[in-house]
Design a protein around this motif. Structure first.
Motif, PDB file in Angstrom:
ATOM      1  N   ALA A   1      18.445 -15.214  39.685  1.00 13.82           N
ATOM      2  CA  ALA A   1      19.590 -16.110  39.517  1.00 13.82           C
ATOM      3  C   ALA A   1      20.326 -15.985  38.302  1.00 13.82           C
ATOM      4  CB  ALA A   1      19.365 -17.376  40.169  1.00 13.82           C
ATOM      5  N   ASN A   2      21.358 -15.834  38.032  1.00 13.22           N
ATOM      6  CA  ASN A   2      22.117 -15.762  36.771  1.00 13.22           C
ATOM      7  C   ASN A   2      23.082 -16.864  36.531  1.00 13.22           C
ATOM      8  OD1 ASN A   2      23.574 -15.441  34.225  1.00 13.22           O
ATOM      9  ND2 ASN A   2      22.767 -13.320  34.033  1.00 13.22           N
ATOM     10  N   LEU A   3      23.116 -17.916  36.048  1.00 12.91           N
ATOM     11  CA  LEU A   3      23.989 -18.984  36.247  1.00 12.91           C
ATOM     12  C   LEU A   3      24.920 -18.959  34.985  1.00 12.91           C
ATOM     13  CD1 LEU A   3      21.634 -21.975  37.370  1.00 12.91           C
ATOM     14  CD2 LEU A   3      22.740 -20.119  38.713  1.00 12.91           C
TER      15      LEU A   3
ATOM     16  N   SER B   1       2.319 -12.302  26.576  1.00 12.67           N
ATOM     17  CA  SER B   1       1.283 -11.764  27.323  1.00 12.67           C
ATOM     18  C   SER B   1       1.804 -11.362  28.782  1.00 12.67           C
ATOM     19  CB  SER B   1      -0.146 -12.461  27.213  1.00 12.67           C
ATOM     20  OG  SER B   1       0.218 -13.551  28.063  1.00 12.67           O
ATOM     21  N   PRO B   2       1.066 -10.376  29.519  1.00 15.11           N
ATOM     22  CA  PRO B   2       1.701 -10.448  30.789  1.00 15.11           C
ATOM     23  C   PRO B   2       1.472 -11.600  31.745  1.00 15.11           C
ATOM     24  CG  PRO B   2       0.164  -8.565  30.139  1.00 15.11           C
ATOM     25  CD  PRO B   2       0.208  -9.715  29.146  1.00 15.11           C
ATOM     26  N   GLU B   3       0.641 -12.737  31.410  1.00  8.84           N
ATOM     27  CA  GLU B   3       0.423 -13.994  32.137  1.00  8.84           C
ATOM     28  C   GLU B   3       1.812 -14.795  32.019  1.00  8.84           C
ATOM     29  OE1 GLU B   3      -4.223 -14.346  31.202  1.00  8.84           O
ATOM     30  OE2 GLU B   3      -2.841 -15.721  30.478  1.00  8.84           O
ATOM     31  N   HIS B   4       2.615 -14.567  30.978  1.00 10.89           N
ATOM     32  CA  HIS B   4       3.824 -15.310  31.184  1.00 10.89           C
ATOM     33  C   HIS B   4       4.787 -15.142  32.288  1.00 10.89           C
ATOM     34  CE1 HIS B   4       3.796 -15.351  26.571  1.00 10.89           C
ATOM     35  NE2 HIS B   4       3.038 -16.345  26.843  1.00 10.89           N
ATOM     36  N   ALA B   5       4.663 -14.040  32.798  1.00 13.37           N
ATOM     37  CA  ALA B   5       5.206 -13.607  34.180  1.00 13.37           C
ATOM     38  C   ALA B   5       4.731 -13.963  35.584  1.00 13.37           C
ATOM     39  CB  ALA B   5       5.698 -12.414  34.068  1.00 13.37           C
ATOM     40  N   LEU B   6       3.680 -14.834  35.315  1.00  8.51           N
ATOM     41  CA  LEU B   6       2.903 -14.824  36.570  1.00  8.51           C
ATOM     42  C   LEU B   6       3.685 -15.899  37.418  1.00  8.51           C
ATOM     43  CD1 LEU B   6      -0.639 -15.726  35.430  1.00  8.51           C
ATOM     44  CD2 LEU B   6      -0.014 -13.760  36.455  1.00  8.51           C
ATOM     45  N   PRO B   7       3.537 -15.716  38.963  1.00 10.24           N
ATOM     46  CA  PRO B   7       4.344 -16.330  40.108  1.00 10.24           C
ATOM     47  C   PRO B   7       3.706 -17.811  40.047  1.00 10.24           C
ATOM     48  CG  PRO B   7       2.468 -14.959  41.148  1.00 10.24           C
ATOM     49  CD  PRO B   7       2.576 -14.620  39.401  1.00 10.24           C
ATOM     50  N   GLY B   8       4.578 -18.589  40.827  1.00 11.22           N
ATOM     51  CA  GLY B   8       4.318 -19.904  40.933  1.00 11.22           C
ATOM     52  C   GLY B   8       3.032 -20.349  41.707  1.00 11.22           C
ATOM     53  N   LYS B   9       2.666 -21.418  42.244  1.00 10.13           N
ATOM     54  CA  LYS B   9       1.732 -21.579  42.927  1.00 10.13           C
ATOM     55  C   LYS B   9       1.791 -21.115  44.543  1.00 10.13           C
ATOM     56  CE  LYS B   9       0.031 -25.840  40.438  1.00 10.13           C
ATOM     57  NZ  LYS B   9      -0.025 -27.275  40.520  1.00 10.13           N
ATOM     58  N   ASP B  10       3.352 -21.065  44.772  1.00  8.21           N
ATOM     59  CA  ASP B  10       3.354 -20.581  46.179  1.00  8.21           C
ATOM     60  C   ASP B  10       3.518 -19.078  46.399  1.00  8.21           C
ATOM     61  OD1 ASP B  10       5.738 -20.545  44.893  1.00  8.21           O
ATOM     62  OD2 ASP B  10       6.919 -21.586  46.390  1.00  8.21           O
ATOM     63  N   GLY B  11       3.338 -18.565  45.210  1.00  7.36           N
ATOM     64  CA  GLY B  11       3.516 -17.093  45.073  1.00  7.36           C
ATOM     65  C   GLY B  11       4.796 -16.491  44.688  1.00  7.36           C
ATOM     66  N   ARG B  12       5.680 -17.541  44.557  1.00  7.25           N
ATOM     67  CA  ARG B  12       7.101 -17.207  44.082  1.00  7.25           C
ATOM     68  C   ARG B  12       6.983 -16.439  42.581  1.00  7.25           C
ATOM     69  NH1 ARG B  12       9.957 -20.651  42.692  1.00  7.25           N
ATOM     70  NH2 ARG B  12       8.432 -22.487  42.703  1.00  7.25           N
ATOM     71  N   ARG B  13       8.079 -15.510  42.501  1.00  5.75           N
ATOM     72  CA  ARG B  13       8.393 -14.870  41.097  1.00  5.75           C
ATOM     73  C   ARG B  13       9.790 -15.187  41.075  1.00  5.75           C
ATOM     74  NH1 ARG B  13       4.176 -11.421  43.086  1.00  5.75           N
ATOM     75  NH2 ARG B  13       2.454 -11.134  41.638  1.00  5.75           N
ATOM     76  N   ARG B  14      10.474 -16.156  40.402  1.00  2.83           N
ATOM     77  CA  ARG B  14      11.722 -16.379  40.299  1.00  2.83           C
ATOM     78  C   ARG B  14      12.498 -16.417  38.971  1.00  2.83           C
ATOM     79  NH1 ARG B  14      13.614 -20.817  44.717  1.00  2.83           N
ATOM     80  NH2 ARG B  14      13.167 -18.781  46.134  1.00  2.83           N
ATOM     81  N   PHE B  15      13.237 -15.736  38.591  1.00  2.00           N
ATOM     82  CA  PHE B  15      13.700 -15.494  37.264  1.00  2.00           C
ATOM     83  C   PHE B  15      15.245 -16.266  37.202  1.00  2.00           C
ATOM     84  CE2 PHE B  15      15.777 -12.452  34.094  1.00  2.00           C
ATOM     85  CZ  PHE B  15      16.050 -13.398  33.126  1.00  2.00           C
ATOM     86  N   VAL B  16      15.462 -17.582  36.550  1.00  2.00           N
ATOM     87  CA  VAL B  16      16.795 -17.899  36.444  1.00  2.00           C
ATOM     88  C   VAL B  16      17.015 -18.010  35.007  1.00  2.00           C
ATOM     89  CG1 VAL B  16      18.062 -19.969  36.882  1.00  2.00           C
ATOM     90  CG2 VAL B  16      16.157 -19.402  38.608  1.00  2.00           C
ATOM     91  N   ALA B  17      18.339 -17.499  34.687  1.00  2.00           N
ATOM     92  CA  ALA B  17      19.010 -17.396  33.409  1.00  2.00           C
ATOM     93  C   ALA B  17      20.076 -18.116  33.361  1.00  2.00           C
ATOM     94  CB  ALA B  17      19.418 -16.147  33.076  1.00  2.00           C
ATOM     95  N   LEU B  18      20.136 -19.098  32.250  1.00  2.00           N
ATOM     96  CA  LEU B  18      21.169 -19.958  31.906  1.00  2.00           C
ATOM     97  C   LEU B  18      22.046 -19.556  30.516  1.00  2.00           C
ATOM     98  CD1 LEU B  18      18.627 -21.555  33.347  1.00  2.00           C
ATOM     99  CD2 LEU B  18      20.069 -23.740  32.954  1.00  2.00           C
TER     100      LEU B  18
ATOM    101  N   GLU C   1      13.827 -23.765  41.364  1.00  2.00           N
ATOM    102  CA  GLU C   1      12.101 -24.101  41.039  1.00  2.00           C
ATOM    103  C   GLU C   1      11.947 -22.784  40.582  1.00  2.00           C
ATOM    104  OE1 GLU C   1      10.550 -25.052  44.884  1.00  2.00           O
ATOM    105  OE2 GLU C   1      10.757 -27.031  44.497  1.00  2.00           O
ATOM    106  N   PRO C   2      12.475 -22.274  39.251  1.00  2.00           N
ATOM    107  CA  PRO C   2      12.228 -21.072  38.751  1.00  2.00           C
ATOM    108  C   PRO C   2      10.626 -20.890  38.307  1.00  2.00           C
ATOM    109  CG  PRO C   2      13.365 -22.396  37.364  1.00  2.00           C
ATOM    110  CD  PRO C   2      13.448 -23.102  38.552  1.00  2.00           C
ATOM    111  N   THR C   3      10.353 -19.792  38.032  1.00  2.00           N
ATOM    112  CA  THR C   3       8.843 -19.402  37.366  1.00  2.00           C
ATOM    113  C   THR C   3       9.199 -19.157  36.146  1.00  2.00           C
ATOM    114  OG1 THR C   3       8.614 -17.463  38.404  1.00  2.00           O
ATOM    115  CG2 THR C   3       7.819 -19.433  39.671  1.00  2.00           C
ATOM    116  N   LEU C   4      10.508 -18.427  35.912  1.00  2.00           N
ATOM    117  CA  LEU C   4      10.745 -17.891  34.565  1.00  2.00           C
ATOM    118  C   LEU C   4      12.133 -18.218  34.233  1.00  2.00           C
ATOM    119  CD1 LEU C   4      10.285 -16.058  32.198  1.00  2.00           C
ATOM    120  CD2 LEU C   4      11.108 -14.128  33.681  1.00  2.00           C
TER     121      LEU C   4
END
Length: 284
Positions: free
Chosen positions: A63-65, A6-23, A87-90
């Motif tokens: 970020a892509n690590l 659902s689109p809710e999976h990509a909601l930002p963190g509590k501080d409004g961040r939207r941060r995607f980190v790939a490992l 501190e990723p959100t995704l």
């Protein structure tokens, strides 16, 4: 219980961040989707997902690590703590595929380490995506490894359920039975393969996109002579160099770092290529 898309999976963190980190390894780094204008000379599905996230909701950071050839132990030792510090959100994770291809790997021990990694990532509260591995038909010589891949996939599915992760069941994607979805080494996705996977990830996240699969004619059947020629080229270009690297104890990722080691704000227009062109006044 596994999370429904659902689109809710990509909601930002509590501080409004939207941060995607790939490992991960080459799968997530983008090997096979070559682009000399981007870091490490590749693009890949994760870059494409980041760009579509930014178009859907401006403000996403990425970020892509991932680095090619990395084993699971390397992902834990080299990528886990940096990822947590961001501190990723995704988060997306695919790791362990190279271990499966290593003879002598203890799959039970491997998956214990994998669960440790998943538990740490899930503990962040970020949306977590896990991937099963595809049953790549590389050579009959590697067929014994199929049991390892099956065991790996079974455990990944169980852990996605246990830790509330989104499961991208790559193993089930019939489109990848077409050889054109694979690069010439037969182990990494081609550009078309990376685009297709990006679309599936975005679908799981409920993010709108216009990535459509290739509208190909059925693949032409190869003559025996054509097949033999391709086999010889594959052995010369990929198998022998791989064996040589294993004998020397080196990998293609030894001299490479992560492509996007710190979060970058993804431009809505021009995407990551535009961003790369503006770093130090030139593409990296």
């Amino acid at each position: 219980m596994a999370v429904d898309p659902s689109p809710e999976h990509a909601l930002p963190g509590k501080d409004g961040r939207r941060r995607f980190v790939a490992l991960g390894d080459s799968f997530t780094e983008g090997v096979g989707d070559w682009n000399r204008n981007l870091p490490n000379g590749v693009r890949g599905w994760a870059d494409r997902v980041a760009e579509k996230l930014a178009k859907s909701e401006p403000g996403w950071e990425y970020a892509n690590l991932a680095v090619r050839s990395k084993r699971l132990r390397h992902v834990i030792d080299e990528q886990l703590e940096p990822a947590l510090a961001l501190e990723p959100t995704l988060i997306t994770l695919y790791a362990g595929g190279n271990d499966i291809l290593d003879f002598g790997t203890d799959v039970d021990a491997l998956m214990e380490d994998y669960e440790y990694l998943v538990a740490r990532l899930a503990g962040t509260g970020a949306t977590l995506l896990l991937f099963t591995g595809f049953d790549v038909k590389v050579s009959a010589v590697l067929e014994p490894l199929k049991k390892r891949n099956t065991a790996y996939n079974k455990r990944v599915r169980e852990l996605a359920e246990k830790y509330g992760a989104i499961l991208v069941d790559y193993w089930c994607f019939d489109a990848f039975h077409d050889r054109r979805m694979w690069s010439s080494d037969r182990l990494h996705m081609s550009k078309a393969g990376h685009k297709y996977l990006a679309a599936r990830v975005l679908d799981h996240l409920g993010v709108p996109h216009k990535i459509s699969p290739k509208d190909w004619e059925p693949p032409a059947k190869l003559t025996l002579k054509e097949w033999e020629r391709l086999q010889r080229r594959w052995v010369h270009d990929w198998v022998l160099p791989l064996v040589g690297r294993k004998l020397r104890g080196v990998t293609l990722g030894d001299q490479l770092g992560p492509r996007w080691p710190v979060p970058v704000k993804v431009p809505v227009k021009g995407g990551l290529k535009r961003l790369a062109e503006t770093v130090d006044g030139k593409a990296r």
